[in-house]
Write a protein that holds these residues in place. Structure first.
Motif, PDB file in Angstrom:
ATOM      1  N   UNK A   1       3.465   8.301  16.346  1.00 49.72           N
ATOM      2  CA  UNK A   1       3.972   8.091  14.994  1.00 49.72           C
ATOM      3  C   UNK A   1       3.233   6.992  14.247  1.00 49.72           C
ATOM      4  N   UNK A   2       2.557   6.114  14.977  1.00 42.06           N
ATOM      5  CA  UNK A   2       1.947   4.944  14.354  1.00 42.06           C
ATOM      6  C   UNK A   2       0.939   5.302  13.259  1.00 42.06           C
TER       7      UNK A   2
ATOM      8  N   UNK B   1      -0.237   5.204   7.469  1.00 39.93           N
ATOM      9  CA  UNK B   1      -0.687   5.923   6.275  1.00 39.93           C
ATOM     10  C   UNK B   1       0.410   5.956   5.218  1.00 39.93           C
ATOM     11  N   UNK B   2       1.663   6.205   5.639  1.00 37.18           N
ATOM     12  CA  UNK B   2       2.780   6.229   4.692  1.00 37.18           C
ATOM     13  C   UNK B   2       2.955   4.862   4.026  1.00 37.18           C
ATOM     14  N   UNK B   3       2.825   3.813   4.806  1.00 37.38           N
ATOM     15  CA  UNK B   3       2.966   2.466   4.258  1.00 37.38           C
ATOM     16  C   UNK B   3       1.866   2.170   3.242  1.00 37.38           C
ATOM     17  N   UNK B   4       0.625   2.530   3.586  1.00 39.13           N
ATOM     18  CA  UNK B   4      -0.503   2.209   2.714  1.00 39.13           C
ATOM     19  C   UNK B   4      -0.519   3.062   1.446  1.00 39.13           C
ATOM     20  N   UNK B   5      -0.118   4.338   1.564  1.00 42.23           N
ATOM     21  CA  UNK B   5      -0.248   5.265   0.436  1.00 42.23           C
ATOM     22  C   UNK B   5       1.019   5.341  -0.408  1.00 42.23           C
ATOM     23  N   UNK B   6       2.187   5.148   0.217  1.00 43.58           N
ATOM     24  CA  UNK B   6       3.453   5.333  -0.499  1.00 43.58           C
ATOM     25  C   UNK B   6       4.170   3.999  -0.733  1.00 43.58           C
TER      26      UNK B   6
ATOM     27  N   UNK C   1       5.453   6.337  24.051  1.00 41.61           N
ATOM     28  CA  UNK C   1       4.497   7.393  23.721  1.00 41.61           C
ATOM     29  C   UNK C   1       4.788   7.981  22.348  1.00 41.61           C
ATOM     30  N   UNK C   2       6.071   8.123  21.978  1.00 44.01           N
ATOM     31  CA  UNK C   2       6.412   8.597  20.649  1.00 44.01           C
ATOM     32  C   UNK C   2       5.904   7.625  19.580  1.00 44.01           C
ATOM     33  N   UNK C   3       6.053   6.343  19.843  1.00 43.58           N
ATOM     34  CA  UNK C   3       5.626   5.338  18.879  1.00 43.58           C
ATOM     35  C   UNK C   3       4.122   5.422  18.632  1.00 43.58           C
TER      36      UNK C   3
END
Length: 319
Positions: A33-34, A39-44, A28-30
């Motif tokens: 966080x997904x 978004x972090x991967x795509x933007x940063x 459930x945490x995953x």
């Protein structure tokens, strides 16, 4: 009867195993966080990797990049303009991290331990909001207002000095290479004070009021209460503020762009603006990418050092 009980137990066990299972907490945490991870991967992450790849090339922004390996980084080591901009960023660390942290500590303690007690929490909240207002203003708006205040002709500051008989102190605050950097630093102190103040006042909410009451009964003045109670109790918040503000100082861009554009003569240039001007104005895309890559590496390394110091300090308190 014993047989009946055993059959009932087996039936209960069967129902227990065949019934619906609870979802695992980790799964459930995953799921929560997904979206942030994507978004972090795509933007940063992806742009940073692309920027790092471009830093190993010679490219004008059009056509095909030419692979040059570490040539940009070797040139960077001998670039006096880059090292001058980096020295200026150290001044920004003082203006945006060290000075606001010290002022914010004193102001937070004064609002919490003095203003709140003697004039009421409402006045403390009003003053806190006033100090935090520059954080809410867009940096472009704040920069334009300060450029009017610091203008050499008919600027508010020079007019005020003239009105009080200090006309000899009038300066070209943003146009003189000797004082332009200090003028920008003063503006950034004004902008940054509100953030540490709010964080420290929030941290003071968890301090046991009986500590202040006991110290006051023992005859401790405001300064002694600040030094022996306030500072030790909000050390985690101090680490957070120093880390956050230092990162902000190293990557400061908007204020320099609006106030001075790195001038006069590079007197207020900082690595982020130096990278921008190299990238877009000089169209040396590969070299500008190398500057921003080095700056990112420095910020990451410094952040890890500060987090390590904070962790070590917290572990020392537990032992």
């Amino acid at each position: 009867m014993t047989v009946t009980v055993e059959r009932g137990a087996r039936a209960a066990g069967k129902d227990q195993h065949t019934g619906p299972r609870r979802p695992r907490t980790r799964d459930s945490y995953t799921l929560f966080l997904l979206p942030g991870i994507l978004a972090f991967t795509a933007i940063i992450v992806v742009p940073f990797l692309m920027n790092t790849g471009v830093s190993f090339t010679e490219w004008q922004g059009i056509g095909s990049p030419k692979w040059t390996g570490l040539a940009n980084y070797r040139e960077l080591l001998d670039d006096s303009e880059f090292w001058a901009s980096f020295r200026h960023s150290l001044f920004m660390v003082v203006a945006m991290a060290a000075v606001p942290t010290m002022i914010g500590l004193v102001l937070a303690a004064a609002l919490f331990d003095y203003i709140g007690k003697h004039f009421g929490s409402r006045w403390a909240a009003v003053l806190r909001a006033c100090f935090y207002l520059p954080q809410v203003l867009p940096i472009a708006v704040a920069g334009i207002v300060w450029s009017w205040i610091l203008a050499p002709d008919n600027g508010s500051l020079n007019e005020l000095l003239k009105a009080v008989g200090l006309g000899s102190w009038q300066q070209d605050w943003l146009g003189d290479p000797d004082i332009a950097l200090y003028s920008v630093m003063g503006v950034m102190v004004w902008v940054q004070i509100g953030f540490p103040l709010v964080v420290f006042m929030a941290g003071l909410q968890r301090v046991d009021p009986q500590l202040y009451e006991a110290a006051e009964l023992d005859g401790a003045g405001w300064w002694r209460r600040f030094w022996h109670i306030t500072l030790p109790q909000i050390r985690p918040e101090i680490y957070v503020v120093l880390t956050w503000c230092t990162i902000a100082a190293l990557k400061v861009f908007g204020a320099v762009y609006v106030l001075t554009k790195g001038g006069p003569g590079g007197a207020t240039d900082v690595p982020s603006y130096f990278s921008f001007s190299t990238f877009f104005e000089k169209t040396q895309v590969g070299y500008g990418a190398a500057i921003s890559t080095i700056l990112t590496a420095i910020i990451l390394a410094l952040s890890l050092v500060l987090l390590k110091l904070q962790t070590r300090d917290e572990e020392g308190d537990r032992t």
